[in-house]
Scaffold this motif. Structure first.
Motif, PDB file in Angstrom:
ATOM      1  N   MET A  23       0.846  -1.201   0.000  1.00 55.07           N
ATOM      2  CA  MET A  23       0.000   0.000   0.000  1.00 55.07           C
ATOM      3  C   MET A  23       0.867   1.230   0.000  1.00 55.07           C
ATOM      4  O   MET A  23       1.678   1.452   0.867  1.00 55.07           O
ATOM      5  N   LEU A  24       0.681   2.033  -0.986  1.00 55.81           N
ATOM      6  CA  LEU A  24       1.492   3.227  -1.119  1.00 55.81           C
ATOM      7  C   LEU A  24       1.063   4.248  -0.071  1.00 55.81           C
ATOM      8  O   LEU A  24      -0.075   4.685  -0.074  1.00 55.81           O
ATOM      9  N   PRO A  25       1.954   4.639   0.821  1.00 55.09           N
ATOM     10  CA  PRO A  25       1.563   5.686   1.766  1.00 55.09           C
ATOM     11  C   PRO A  25       1.650   7.027   1.062  1.00 55.09           C
ATOM     12  O   PRO A  25       2.719   7.429   0.627  1.00 55.09           O
ATOM     13  N   SER A  26       0.556   7.670   0.871  1.00 51.41           N
ATOM     14  CA  SER A  26       0.636   8.926   0.134  1.00 51.41           C
ATOM     15  C   SER A  26      -0.416   9.895   0.605  1.00 51.41           C
ATOM     16  O   SER A  26      -1.543   9.530   0.890  1.00 51.41           O
ATOM     17  N   LEU A  27      -0.020  11.165   0.647  1.00 47.23           N
ATOM     18  CA  LEU A  27      -0.967  12.195   1.049  1.00 47.23           C
ATOM     19  C   LEU A  27      -2.055  12.327  -0.009  1.00 47.23           C
ATOM     20  O   LEU A  27      -3.097  12.924   0.221  1.00 47.23           O
ATOM     21  N   LEU A  28      -1.817  11.774  -1.208  1.00 46.58           N
ATOM     22  CA  LEU A  28      -2.828  11.876  -2.254  1.00 46.58           C
ATOM     23  C   LEU A  28      -3.875  10.771  -2.140  1.00 46.58           C
ATOM     24  O   LEU A  28      -4.776  10.671  -2.952  1.00 46.58           O
ATOM     25  N   ARG A  29      -3.716   9.870  -1.152  1.00 50.14           N
ATOM     26  CA  ARG A  29      -4.737   8.854  -0.915  1.00 50.14           C
ATOM     27  C   ARG A  29      -5.253   9.005   0.504  1.00 50.14           C
ATOM     28  O   ARG A  29      -5.012   8.159   1.361  1.00 50.14           O
ATOM     29  N   PRO A  30      -5.936  10.102   0.774  1.00 51.41           N
ATOM     30  CA  PRO A  30      -6.341  10.378   2.144  1.00 51.41           C
ATOM     31  C   PRO A  30      -7.343   9.353   2.650  1.00 51.41           C
ATOM     32  O   PRO A  30      -8.186   8.877   1.896  1.00 51.41           O
ATOM     33  N   ALA A  31      -7.202   9.013   3.928  1.00 49.56           N
ATOM     34  CA  ALA A  31      -8.140   8.079   4.541  1.00 49.56           C
ATOM     35  C   ALA A  31      -8.662   8.662   5.847  1.00 49.56           C
ATOM     36  O   ALA A  31      -9.131   7.949   6.714  1.00 49.56           O
ATOM     37  N   ALA A  32      -8.524   9.980   5.973  1.00 47.83           N
ATOM     38  CA  ALA A  32      -9.031  10.644   7.165  1.00 47.83           C
ATOM     39  C   ALA A  32      -9.555  12.013   6.747  1.00 47.83           C
ATOM     40  O   ALA A  32      -9.095  12.578   5.751  1.00 47.83           O
ATOM     41  N   ALA A  33     -10.515  12.526   7.512  1.00 49.89           N
ATOM     42  CA  ALA A  33     -11.126  13.807   7.157  1.00 49.89           C
ATOM     43  C   ALA A  33     -10.053  14.890   7.058  1.00 49.89           C
ATOM     44  O   ALA A  33     -10.057  15.704   6.124  1.00 49.89           O
ATOM     45  N   GLN A  34      -9.095  14.887   8.014  1.00 49.33           N
ATOM     46  CA  GLN A  34      -8.062  15.917   8.038  1.00 49.33           C
ATOM     47  C   GLN A  34      -7.154  15.803   6.813  1.00 49.33           C
ATOM     48  O   GLN A  34      -6.784  16.801   6.196  1.00 49.33           O
ATOM     49  N   ALA A  35      -6.821  14.544   6.457  1.00 50.38           N
ATOM     50  CA  ALA A  35      -5.961  14.344   5.293  1.00 50.38           C
ATOM     51  C   ALA A  35      -6.675  14.773   4.019  1.00 50.38           C
ATOM     52  O   ALA A  35      -6.065  15.287   3.085  1.00 50.38           O
TER      53      ALA A  35
END
Lengths: 331, 564, 188
Positions: A23-35
């Motif tokens: 799983m690519l950790p990326s800010l472009l795949r947000p999984a939280a409201a804040q992200a």
């Protein structure tokens, strides 16, 4: 690993270590409201920046092609400036700054409001070179693989035990420094179950590279079950060899650094080992948690993770084998 | 009609002026001549550029593939610390000082710096500071806490080798040299300009150096204080930054970045000045918007001291503090942007000669714009919270330091090479060097933006084989080797030019400023007479009297004419 | 002219250096509350006395400059010697203060308060010492009779530095010794 996969499925499926990392950790795949908020701000900014860059490069290409010197050129017209053009040069960026200033302040207030003073849901402590998470109100203490519930606004407290570390899980939003002598906080509202990769992002010494984070986000009921299990003391059914390992563990100085709740080992320097065997990885993401790797680690920690705080104890092979059996049964 | 004025002689002959080139090495060691010291500064920068570059190549070998064991973690950590420290303090800083010390007296029509002996002292103490820093490799280990050496990692209990002590002393010594040179340059510009050169007639490069001197004088004491305090912590068991004994981790960050951010502008403003000269001469036009170029330099230098906390947005300070520094950090983008458009305006309508120097200047516009724009993402606090301390920062800072500073310095080096050496370099080799370097540079660093976005932190000695990491790191490493190769071409180019280069003549580019009036290389005494100054392009006025600026009223000289 | 400009620039730069040390001291001694040791362990009276002596050395130096401009060689030498003596007495006073603190086990490694206190006052003392060395050279030149050119900028340049050192101490004295007493009294 798709986002929709349930965490249980993820945890139970037989997967290679490599796959769990896919799983690519990326800010472009947000999984939280804040992200999510940060991702949209990033998108606006990227569009504006690319626009500016295109203008500069476009102008430059035009100028380079159009005004390249040709043989026999006379000195060109010697003009020195133009007030109107200068006005635009200052005016347009100023407008952009005002727009982004507004967006910045708005998003900041949304993503990271002040600590409300309530009890945090999780207290995260950075150590050289691993992460500790405790869940106030329960007795659960875990390391490196940190479970969080989905759909609820969580308050994370972030501390450091020695030097500055930095908690960063891109899919969950902002990073936050863990600074000795200070308690910082983060708000996280996870929207999708899944396993999210993160890493320490402030250089903290020899093994800064292997101070990775794995957040397992799961629905509330599963999360409650998990916390309840982790809050229990170690009470495994031990094989004969594992019992020998337990005896060896208590004879040796292991317990002065490590804690195994329910035994005499109460150290707080190294990771809590009460439920060691239920972690998928060991050494903060360095390797898969299996008996072979564990044996290698216990034989010569400084070879496996040079600079880690675990000293090399010179134990006979047999003792290491029983120790591995014991630790592997701490589910 | 322009008539020459007699240049006032120095009252007493210069110390060391009797030493001549027959004495070889002794001439250089004992020299107090600003040109020789300038060249020694540049050679020092070039030497450390190769050393620092070699460290970087070793790092890129380690990062070639995931889970690599080419370097041990502590070796890697020493390498990246030394790489950063070297490039900032012993490459970029001496390079800008070298150019400034060489050119400022020439461009303002002086025969020496205001304090020639202080000038020599500053150079030598900086050089020895650097050597002392490198001696740490032999003395038990180089510093290993990063070039900004955060507390409490910089304390003895976390970094036991003497590396950080050498870091403190090395940087203190070179810092003293830098401050002294800055003072020397400022006084030289204030007191030694040829009488008719008013401030509004100073070349843009001199203006940028002038502004830069004040930046150095105001920024370095903060670093020196921090280093002295750190040394007290380490050697006398003090507790400034020792969090285990009540010290403060953030105090170090405030003091360091109060220096550190202005330092970025310290090493980028003089290259801005260089580029302003290069764009003018190769485009055959005066700078577009002289008052705006100078004014934005002043604006940058003032704002530079109000932006340091944007390095600390993730330390958990309150919104009030963060908002203030977000605003100031965005504002500083405006004067920087103004400069880029002024340079485009300078090229517009010109007759552009694409020499190697001009190629670097042109590429600078693109690279620096990328670096400037990615810099703004750190002023936007929430984006900073995601991207700070990742490879995105590594990409950004290299686009600023290399794409900005170093490209500017290379542009200047090629532009002034004929003046300094008296010989022309080979444009063919120059083109090879330029294209290899630019392609290598963008390969190395552009992909690092993406690495940061997909979650790779900076300063990791290795990384897991997450999707994308391997391919991008491989690309980056290959780019680095290409840059390394291009530097060998550069060395050969220098050798070739010095050995076989054609004689340059006094003014091969038809330049605008006073250094082109004297011979190439200039004699020990730069000038005997100088024409009076009526504009910021005195030599252009002299050589092209029919279109000279000296005939124009001020508003036309500076493009400030009102539009009806 | 050039020399004076340079000294002014260096003094400006040094001001920022001392501000950084001062900020560190303030951070450790005033935040979040005033460190009570500032009042209980530091001797306001005796340090105040030595402060008056140091500050009066600015006066004696000013008189030396006046004598220099008037070409009064003898007065010049006397005022310069007076300046140096006052500086030495100040350093002596600082030594006494340090000795008292050391005897109470208050050394540089005792805590953040002592670390920042000794660093701040120590660096100032170092600057006084450098000033004294420069002044001694000036006196030597004065006795050699080399200070005879009334247009020389040597003395005014040294003066800028010496007055700066005194001014720094005035600020340090206020922040380290006087202000804590004022604050402590007002909270009583």
């Amino acid at each position: 690993m798709g986002d929709q996969n349930s965490v249980d499925e993820y945890l139970s499926a037989p997967r290679s270590y490599m796959e769990t990392l896919s799983m690519l950790p990326s800010l472009l795949r947000p999984a939280a409201a804040q992200a999510d908020r940060i991702a949209s701000l990033t998108a606006y900014f990227t569009i504006a920046a690319l626009l500016v860059l295109t203008i500069v490069i476009g102008l430059l290409i035009y100028i380079v092609v159009r005004f390249r010197a040709r043989p026999g050129d006379a000195e060109p017209e010697q003009f020195t400036g133009n007030k109107v053009v200068e006005g635009f040069m200052i005016g347009v960026p100023t407008l952009l700054v005002i727009v982004f200033m507004y967006l910045t302040l708005d998003t900041m207030a949304d993503v990271l409001p002040p600590d409300s003073g309530t009890q945090p849901d999780v207290v995260i402590t950075g150590h050289r070179y691993w992460w500790e998470a405790s869940y106030p109100g329960t007795k659960a203490i875990v390391a490196n693989e940190i479970h969080l519930p989905v759909g609820r606004r969580l308050l994370l407290h972030i501390n450091a035990a020695d030097v500055i570390h930095d908690w960063w899980v891109p899919a969950l939003g902002a990073k936050m420094d863990a600074i000795p002598g200070r308690t910082n906080h983060l708000w996280v509202t996870i929207t999708k179950p899944g396993v999210y990769e993160g890493a320490c992002s402030e250089f903290c010494g020899a093994q800064h590279a292997w101070m990775r984070i794995k957040v397992v986000a799961q629905p509330e009921p599963e999360f409650r079950d998990w916390v309840a299990r982790k809050a229990q003391v170690a009470n495994p059914v031990l094989s004969a060899s594992a019992q020998a390992g337990a005896a060896f563990f208590s004879r040796q100085p292991c317990g002065s650094c490590h804690r195994i709740r329910g035994t005499a080992a109460t150290g707080a320097v190294g990771p809590d080992l009460t439920h060691f065997a239920s972690r998928r990885t060991m050494l903060a993401g360095l390797m898969e948690n299996n008996p072979d790797n564990l044996r290698q680690w216990l034989t010569d920690p400084q070879h496996v993770k040079p600079g880690a705080l675990m000293p090399r104890f010179i134990y006979p092979k047999d003792s290491i084998n029983v120790l591995v059996d014991y630790l592997s049964s701490l589910k | 009609m322009i008539t020459d004025v007699e240049l006032p002689e120095p009252e007493k002959s210069l110390p060391g002026a009797t030493v001549n080139s027959d004495q070889g090495l002794l001439m250089w060691i004992s020299s107090v001549d600003h040109k020789q010291i300038g060249i020694m500064y540049l050679l020092m920068a070039l030497f450390y550029l190769f050393v620092g570059g070699l460290l970087a190549l070793l790092m890129r070998v380690q990062l070639l593939v995931p889970n690599n064991h080419f370097l041990a973690p502590d070796a890697y950590n020493q390498l990246f610390t030394m790489h950063g420290t070297t490039m900032i303090f012993f490459v970029l800083t001496p390079a800008i000082l070298g150019l400034a010390v060489y050119l400022v007296p020439l461009q303002i029509g002086a025969n020496e710096m205001a304090f020639p002996r202080l000038n020599a002292f500053s150079f030598w103490i900086s050089l020895f500071g650097g050597l002392l820093l490198y001696f740490s490799f032999l003395a038990g280990g180089a510093p290993d806490a990063g070039w900004f050496s955060y507390a409490p990692l910089n304390q003895t209990q976390y970094s036991a080798s003497p590396g950080i002590d050498y870091y403190c002393i090395g940087l203190l010594l070179s810092g003293i040299g830098t401050v002294a040179t800055a003072g020397n340059l400022a006084v030289t510009i204030i007191t030694l300009r040829t009488p008719s050169m008013q401030y509004k007639y100073m070349p843009v490069f001199v203006w940028m150096v002038f502004i830069d001197s004040f930046l150095i004088l105001a920024a370095f004491p903060s670093l020196n204080a921090a280093l002295a305090m750190l040394l007290i912590d380490r050697q006398l068991d003090g507790h400034f930054f020792n969090t285990d004994a009540g010290g403060s981790a953030l105090l170090w960050q405030h003091l360091f970045w109060l220096f550190g951010h202005p330092e970025v502008y310290i090493v980028v403003l003089p290259p801005f000045g260089v580029l302003s000269e290069v764009f003018q001469v190769y485009s055959r036009k005066p700078i577009f918007g002289y008052p705006f170029v100078v004014g934005s330099g002043i604006a940058i230098s003032l704002l530079a001291f109000g932006v340091w906390v944007h390095h600390m947005f993730a330390t958990g300070m309150g919104h009030t503090v963060n908002s203030f520094f977000a605003v100031s950090s965005m504002l500083i983008g405006i004067p920087t942007g103004v400069k880029v458009f002024n340079w485009l305006g300078t090229m517009y309508g010109g007759s552009i000669r694409f020499t190697t120097g001009m190629l670097f200047a042109t590429a600078f516009l693109v690279e620096f714009t990328i670096g400037g724009l990615s810099g703004i993402s750190f002023a936007i606090v929430p984006i900073d919270w995601q991207l700070t301390d990742t490879y995105y920062v590594v990409a950004h800072l290299h686009y600023v330091f290399l794409g900005g500073s170093l490209f500017g310095l290379f542009a200047g080096l090629f532009y002034w090479f004929p003046k300094m050496s008296g010989r022309m370099y080979s444009e063919r080799l120059g083109n090879w060097f330029f294209w290899l370097f630019v392609i290598g540079f963008n390969l190395t660093f552009f992909v690092q933006h993406i690495l940061g976005i997909i979650g790779m932190p900076r300063r990791v000695y290795t990384y897991p084989a997450l999707a994308g990491y391997s391919a991008l790191n491989l690309t980056s490493s290959l780019g680095a080797f290409l840059m390394g190769l291009s530097m060998l071409v550069f060395l050969y180019l220098l050798y070739d030019a010095l050995k076989r280069g054609k004689r340059a003549g006094d003014n091969p580019w038809d330049g605008y400023t006073f250094e082109w009036l004297t011979s190439s290389p200039p004699p020990l005494k730069n000038f005997t007479t100088l024409p009076p100054v009526y504009s910021f392009r005195p030599v252009h006025d002299l050589n092209h009297p029919e279109i000279g600026d000296y005939k124009k009223p001020d508003e036309e000289k500076y493009g400030t004419k009102d539009i009806d | 002219m050039a020399q004076k400009t340079l000294i002014k620039l260096i003094v400006g730069s040094e001001t920022i250096f001392f501000l950084a040390l001062l900020m560190a001291f303030v951070y450790f001694s005033y935040v979040p509350t005033l460190n009570p040791r500032l009042v209980s362990r530091l001797d306001l009276t005796s340090t105040g006395l030595f402060t008056v002596l140091l500050l009066s050395s600015s006066f004696t130096f000013w008189r030396a400059e006046v004598s220099f401009r008037r070409g009064q060689t003898k007065q010049l030498r006397l005022w310069l010697i007076g300046t140096v003596v006052l500086g030495i007495v100040f350093l002596f006073g600082q030594g006494l203060e340090y000795r008292t603190l050391f005897r109470e086990q208050l050394t540089i490694s005792q805590g953040t308060f002592t670390t920042s206190f000794f660093t701040l006052t120590g660096f100032h003392g170092l600057h006084v010492l450098i000033g004294l060395i420069i002044l001694s050279i000036v006196i030597y030149l004065a006795f050699l009779g080399d200070l005879d050119d009334p247009d020389s900028v040597l003395l005014p340049s040294v003066g800028i530095y010496w007055h700066f050192v005194d001014a720094v101490w005035a600020v340090v004295f206020m922040v380290v010794y006087v202000l804590p007493h004022v604050l402590a009294d007002s909270t009583l």
